[in-house]
Scaffold this active site. Structure first.
Site, PDB file in Angstrom:
ATOM      1  N   GLY A  11      29.237 -59.072  15.777  1.00  0.00           N
ATOM      2  CA  GLY A  11      30.486 -59.463  15.121  1.00  0.00           C
ATOM      3  C   GLY A  11      30.918 -60.781  15.741  1.00  0.00           C
ATOM      4  N   ASP A  35      26.158 -61.972  13.487  1.00  0.00           N
ATOM      5  CA  ASP A  35      26.990 -61.511  12.367  1.00  0.00           C
ATOM      6  C   ASP A  35      26.083 -61.311  11.157  1.00  0.00           C
ATOM      7  OD1 ASP A  35      29.295 -61.172  10.480  1.00  0.00           O
ATOM      8  OD2 ASP A  35      30.452 -61.941  12.173  1.00  0.00           O
ATOM      9  N   SER A 123      35.272 -51.830  17.845  1.00  0.00           N
ATOM     10  CA  SER A 123      35.644 -51.609  16.438  1.00  0.00           C
ATOM     11  C   SER A 123      36.520 -50.374  16.288  1.00  0.00           C
ATOM     12  CB  SER A 123      34.389 -51.448  15.579  1.00  0.00           C
ATOM     13  OG  SER A 123      33.519 -52.537  15.748  1.00  0.00           O
ATOM     14  N   ARG A 155      48.869 -53.859  28.086  1.00  0.00           N
ATOM     15  CA  ARG A 155      50.092 -54.068  27.287  1.00  0.00           C
ATOM     16  C   ARG A 155      51.290 -53.442  27.992  1.00  0.00           C
ATOM     17  NH1 ARG A 155      46.946 -53.100  21.567  1.00  0.00           N
ATOM     18  NH2 ARG A 155      46.543 -55.311  21.214  1.00  0.00           N
ATOM     19  N   HIS A 179      42.869 -44.022  21.034  1.00  0.00           N
ATOM     20  CA  HIS A 179      43.416 -45.368  20.838  1.00  0.00           C
ATOM     21  C   HIS A 179      44.212 -45.368  19.535  1.00  0.00           C
ATOM     22  CE1 HIS A 179      43.828 -49.576  21.347  1.00  0.00           C
ATOM     23  NE2 HIS A 179      42.971 -49.946  20.408  1.00  0.00           N
TER      24      HIS A 179
HETATM   25  N1  APR Z   1      27.042 -56.408  11.546  1.00  0.00           N
HETATM   26  C1  APR Z   1      27.598 -57.391  12.279  1.00  0.00           C
HETATM   27  N2  APR Z   1      28.795 -57.919  12.033  1.00  0.00           N
HETATM   28  C2  APR Z   1      29.474 -57.442  10.998  1.00  0.00           C
HETATM   29  C3  APR Z   1      28.978 -56.395  10.184  1.00  0.00           C
HETATM   30  C4  APR Z   1      27.697 -55.879  10.505  1.00  0.00           C
HETATM   31  N3  APR Z   1      27.146 -54.896   9.786  1.00  0.00           N
HETATM   32  N4  APR Z   1      29.898 -56.135   9.246  1.00  0.00           N
HETATM   33  C5  APR Z   1      30.941 -56.971   9.446  1.00  0.00           C
HETATM   34  N5  APR Z   1      30.682 -57.758  10.502  1.00  0.00           N
HETATM   35  C6  APR Z   1      31.480 -58.844  11.059  1.00  0.00           C
HETATM   36  C7  APR Z   1      32.321 -59.567  10.016  1.00  0.00           C
HETATM   37  O1  APR Z   1      31.511 -60.409   9.195  1.00  0.00           O
HETATM   38  C8  APR Z   1      33.296 -60.335  10.878  1.00  0.00           C
HETATM   39  O2  APR Z   1      32.844 -61.658  11.180  1.00  0.00           O
HETATM   40  O3  APR Z   1      32.445 -58.404  12.004  1.00  0.00           O
HETATM   41  C9  APR Z   1      33.346 -59.512  12.172  1.00  0.00           C
HETATM   42  C10 APR Z   1      34.719 -58.980  12.499  1.00  0.00           C
HETATM   43  O4  APR Z   1      35.513 -60.046  12.817  1.00  0.00           O
HETATM   44  P1  APR Z   1      37.045 -60.168  12.376  1.00  0.00           P
HETATM   45  O5  APR Z   1      37.171 -59.857  10.926  1.00  0.00           O
HETATM   46  O6  APR Z   1      37.556 -61.475  12.852  1.00  0.00           O
HETATM   47  O7  APR Z   1      37.721 -58.951  13.189  1.00  0.00           O
HETATM   48  P2  APR Z   1      38.155 -58.888  14.738  1.00  0.00           P
HETATM   49  O8  APR Z   1      39.576 -59.283  14.857  1.00  0.00           O
HETATM   50  O9  APR Z   1      37.149 -59.564  15.565  1.00  0.00           O
HETATM   51  O10 APR Z   1      38.129 -57.292  14.970  1.00  0.00           O
HETATM   52  C11 APR Z   1      36.948 -56.553  14.824  1.00  0.00           C
HETATM   53  O11 APR Z   1      37.691 -54.859  16.373  1.00  0.00           O
HETATM   54  O12 APR Z   1      39.785 -54.398  17.293  1.00  0.00           O
HETATM   55  C12 APR Z   1      38.860 -54.092  16.309  1.00  0.00           C
HETATM   56  O13 APR Z   1      40.291 -53.323  14.549  1.00  0.00           O
HETATM   57  C13 APR Z   1      39.412 -54.345  14.942  1.00  0.00           C
HETATM   58  O14 APR Z   1      37.711 -53.098  13.851  1.00  0.00           O
HETATM   59  C14 APR Z   1      38.167 -54.400  14.131  1.00  0.00           C
HETATM   60  C15 APR Z   1      37.179 -55.078  15.073  1.00  0.00           C
END
Ligand code: APR
Length: 312
Positions: A11, A35, A123, A155, A179
């Site tokens: 991610g 990603d 996640s 926090r 959480h």
């Molecule tokens: N494999 C890899 N990456 C993926 C996949 C996958 N199968 N599916 C989605 N992603 C990527 C998305 O393309 C995106 O770039 O995961 C990334 C998530 O990034 P953001 O949308 O910016 O989210 P972020 O704020 O980083 O949070 C991610 O962590 O705290 C938790 O609730 C939050 O579940 C969320 C996660």
């Protein structure tokens, strides 16, 4: 031959980018920012930007962006943020069906490419995601952990420090449980440099801080339309560092319980020691009857989430 640690970040979004920045700045190792193919440009762009930042800040971590799991092979640490973050009005649980599919796919790849890694899940909904990750990847429980307690405790420490007018570095708080809204701050172990918190603050003020802590993630979602990323990234990096440097830090984290605290086949936030063997132990601390009842309630909420996940 000595080799550098390899840290795979699954991610490359908001948290992924901050994780990469912190891993590089603190010389934790080389970084692979992974990603999906649609976001490969984002991963590669962030990686290049961060490598260039090394010339200014003075680190030499190699950072690559990719959508090929082969590049993650052999990672020492994997940190997972793959998924969709919360939007205003959503609870972490609302993310379940979307992120479950994603985590199953990630877990299959971890199983084949990164089976020796220490895996930290960020996640959400965290407790269900980390449970699924362990189940599908088949990795041992010592090497699959969820990041929540370090963040929730941070926090609470901040809110307490501001209320008391003391340095945040002097405040210790520990938040256990799932959480979510049912998280459990264990107030008997909260101190300001050893001074029990209850000697320093009124019940009303403490209750308000506990409530703000439980809603701490939502407060940020409401402000910026997406979930937090700086503190979540720092919390996961602290856990990764404790593993890679065998620091044996005692921190709250979502760990797989097999009877500890009376819970079986469940991931929930408990105090753990993280060292070179991963989650080296779950530490048993005495809880008041009220705290144990709150933890039981939190465990029941996690169990409900797992039941819902099992049907998806
Ligand atoms: N494999 C890899 N990456 C993926 C996949 C996958 N199968 N599916 C989605 N992603 C990527 C998305 O393309 C995106 O770039 O995961 C990334 C998530 O990034 P953001 O949308 O910016 O989210 P972020 O704020 O980083 O949070 C991610 O962590 O705290 C938790 O609730 C939050 O579940 C969320 C996660």
């Amino acid at each position: 031959m000595p080799r550098r640690n390899k840290i795979a970040l699954i991610g490359a979004g908001n948290i992924g980018g901050e994780l990469a920045a912190l891993a590089a700045r603190t010389n934790l190792g080389d970084v692979v920012l992974f990603d999906i193919p649609d976001k490969e440009g984002l991963a590669k762009g962030k990686a290049l930007d961060l490598e260039q930042n090394g010339s200014i800040l003075g680190y030499d971590s190699k950072i690559i962006g990719t959508s090929n799991w082969d590049d993650c092979a052999g990672a020492d640490v994997v940190i997972i943020t793959a998924g969709v973050p919360r939007k205003p009005g959503m609870s972490r649980d609302d993310l379940l069906s979307i992120n479950l599919k994603i985590i199953r796919n990630v877990a299959e790849n971890v199983k084949t490419k990164c089976k020796d890694a220490f895996v930290i899940c960020i996640s959400n909904p965290l407790d269900a995601m980390v449970y699924e990750l362990k189940k599908v990847s088949g990795l041992p429980k010592e090497r699959v952990v969820g990041m929540a307690g370090v963040l929730d405790s941070a926090r609470m420490q901040l809110f307490l420090a501001r209320e008391l007018g003391v340095s945040v570095g002097d405040v210790q708080a520990m938040v256990l449980g799932g959480h979510g809204d049912t998280m459990v701050p264990v107030l008997n172990y909260c101190t300001v440099n050893g001074v029990p918190l209850r000697q320093l603050i009124s019940k009303e003020k403490l209750d308000a801080i506990v409530a703000r802590t439980a809603g701490g993630g939502g407060e940020i979602v409401k402000l910026m339309g997406t979930s937090a990323y700086y503190a979540p990234a720092s919390a996961a990096i602290a856990m990764a560092r404790s593993y890679l440097r065998d620091q044996k830090r005692l921190v709250p984290a979502a760990a797989y319980c097999e009877g500890e605290y009376g819970y079986k086949d469940l991931y929930i936030g408990v105090p753990v020691v993280i060292g070179a063997r991963g989650v080296e132990k779950i530490v048993h601390i005495e809880l008041s009857a009220e705290e144990k009842a709150m933890l039981d309630k939190s465990a029941a909420a996690v169990r409900e989430l797992l039941d819902a996940a099992a049907k998806l």
